[in-house]
Design a protein around this motif. Structure first.
Motif, mmCIF file in Angstrom:
data_model
loop_
_atom_site.group_PDB
_atom_site.id
_atom_site.type_symbol
_atom_site.label_atom_id
_atom_site.label_comp_id
_atom_site.label_asym_id
_atom_site.label_seq_id
_atom_site.Cartn_x
_atom_site.Cartn_y
_atom_site.Cartn_z
ATOM 1 N N ARG A 31 55.486 44.902 69.003
ATOM 2 C CA ARG A 31 56.849 45.196 68.071
ATOM 3 C C ARG A 31 56.488 45.892 67.003
ATOM 4 O O ARG A 31 57.205 46.856 66.484
ATOM 5 N N ARG A 32 55.475 45.578 66.219
ATOM 6 C CA ARG A 32 55.077 46.327 65.131
ATOM 7 C C ARG A 32 53.596 46.058 64.585
ATOM 8 O O ARG A 32 52.825 45.196 65.321
ATOM 9 N N ARG A 33 53.062 47.024 63.866
ATOM 10 C CA ARG A 33 51.560 46.800 63.283
ATOM 11 C C ARG A 33 51.788 46.171 62.088
ATOM 12 O O ARG A 33 52.664 46.358 61.247
ATOM 13 N N THR A 34 50.876 45.429 61.806
ATOM 14 C CA THR A 34 50.906 44.446 60.453
ATOM 15 C C THR A 34 49.485 44.405 59.795
ATOM 16 O O THR A 34 48.526 45.162 60.339
ATOM 17 N N GLU A 35 49.416 43.560 58.918
ATOM 18 C CA GLU A 35 48.077 43.423 58.099
ATOM 19 C C GLU A 35 47.941 41.826 57.840
ATOM 20 O O GLU A 35 48.777 41.092 57.731
ATOM 21 N N PHE A 36 46.853 41.545 57.754
ATOM 22 C CA PHE A 36 46.389 40.083 57.371
ATOM 23 C C PHE A 36 45.557 40.413 56.253
ATOM 24 O O PHE A 36 44.497 41.191 56.079
ATOM 25 N N LEU A 37 45.471 39.518 55.325
ATOM 26 C CA LEU A 37 44.675 39.526 54.144
ATOM 27 C C LEU A 37 44.483 38.098 53.282
ATOM 28 O O LEU A 37 45.387 37.418 53.225
ATOM 29 N N SER A 38 43.331 38.035 52.663
ATOM 30 C CA SER A 38 43.085 37.079 51.830
ATOM 31 C C SER A 38 42.566 37.674 50.422
ATOM 32 O O SER A 38 41.849 38.559 50.454
ATOM 33 N N ALA A 39 43.050 37.067 49.288
ATOM 34 C CA ALA A 39 42.629 37.545 47.958
ATOM 35 C C ALA A 39 42.503 36.566 47.253
ATOM 36 O O ALA A 39 43.042 35.305 47.492
ATOM 37 N N LEU A 40 41.548 36.667 46.053
ATOM 38 C CA LEU A 40 40.998 35.739 45.163
ATOM 39 C C LEU A 40 41.798 35.623 43.881
ATOM 40 O O LEU A 40 42.209 36.837 43.498
ATOM 41 N N VAL A 41 42.508 34.514 43.448
ATOM 42 C CA VAL A 41 43.344 34.607 42.357
ATOM 43 C C VAL A 41 42.458 34.948 41.174
ATOM 44 O O VAL A 41 41.097 34.084 41.123
ATOM 45 N N PRO A 42 42.506 35.678 40.499
ATOM 46 C CA PRO A 42 41.756 35.822 38.918
ATOM 47 C C PRO A 42 41.348 34.542 38.268
ATOM 48 O O PRO A 42 42.218 33.366 38.338
#
Length: 271
Positions: free
Chosen positions: A245-256
């Motif tokens: 259906r579509r290409r997408t992204e997964f991510l994790s980020a640290l809160v400052p």
């Protein structure tokens, strides 16, 4: 098989107390105006999974022991990111699934993976005679299988999101698959994994078809996510009758570690 989702780091700590609510009965966040699968976590938490939602302002998330996903508005602005940070706490990990926006520049990205979103167009969904419904008592064994196969986030309460089916050999759980995100009219198949000792026997495909059957029986459409790099899993799903259906992204980020004070105090809605 390599995991069919993205494997972000998970912060299982309880939510930081955001202070007393400005309004004892704050309005519920509005659902996305996009297609339900364009922002599936938000569509789930403003729809069939609303009873799981913990929130601050317009930010929603599942309880961390259920699944790590956080739901933002379709086009979040600085106040929304401040609320995300308040929920996770300084230094906390924020995990986003199938989401296109980038976090603020001062947030460290610790995991990022390109993904694909696939939908059922011609899956030969059918029950499987060897598949059994897994329950809360099976969770320790399910967690052991996940630790061996790494299919993506599966936590002690993930089983609450929907039915999970498993196959045992010699009394040992060797394969499983189940349900996770639940946008209106759709259900995500997730947690697909097979122990190395039985790979190549078609168990993953059988379980996906069986889970899809249960979803179809409710009048809903199955979909799933996979890491774009996991070409073997993508080929399997396409062979079963799923289409991109579509290409997408997964991510994790640290809160400052140091955050400015968020404007206004907003509390987490009770489940």
């Amino acid at each position: 098989m390599p995991w069919n989702d993205a494997r972000p780091a998970v912060d299982a700590r309880p939510p930081v107390d955001a202070g007393p609510p400005a309004d004892a009965r704050p309005p519920a966040p509005a659902p996305s105006r996009l297609h339900p699968l364009d922002n599936p976590t938000r569509s789930s938490l403003t729809g069939p999974h609303a009873h799981f939602a913990e929130r601050r302002g317009r930010i929603l998330r599942y309880p961390p022991e259920v699944t790590p996903w956080v739901a933002l508005p379709d086009a979040p602005e600085s106040p929304e990111w401040a609320d995300v940070a308040a929920l996770a706490g300084p230094g906390g990990v924020v995990t986003l699934a199938a989401f296109q926006e980038a976090p603020p520049t001062d947030w460290e990205i610790v995991f990022r993976a390109e993904g694909v979103q696939l939908v059922d167009v011609s899956v030969d969904a059918a029950p499987d005679p060897e598949a059994v419904r897994l329950g809360v008592g099976d969770v320790p064994e399910m967690l052991e299988l996940v630790a061996r196969t790494r299919p993506g986030p599966f936590l002690p309460r993930t089983i609450e999101l929907g039915p999970y089916l498993g196959i045992r050999r010699g009394g040992v759980l060797v394969a499983m698959a189940g349900e996770r995100l639940h946008p209106p009219g759709w259900t995500e198949i997730s947690g697909v994994c097979t122990d190395a000792s039985v790979r190549g026997q078609g168990l993953a495909g059988r379980l996906v078809r069986a889970v899809a059957h249960g979803i179809r029986e409710r009048g809903e459409t199955p979909f799933l996510h996979a890491a774009a790099s996991n070409t073997g899993a993508v080929r399997l799903y396409e062979a079963l009758g799923f289409r991109l259906r579509r290409r997408t992204e997964f991510l994790s980020a640290l809160v400052p570690a140091t955050l400015p004070a968020a404007e206004g105090a907003r509390g987490a809605a009770p489940r």
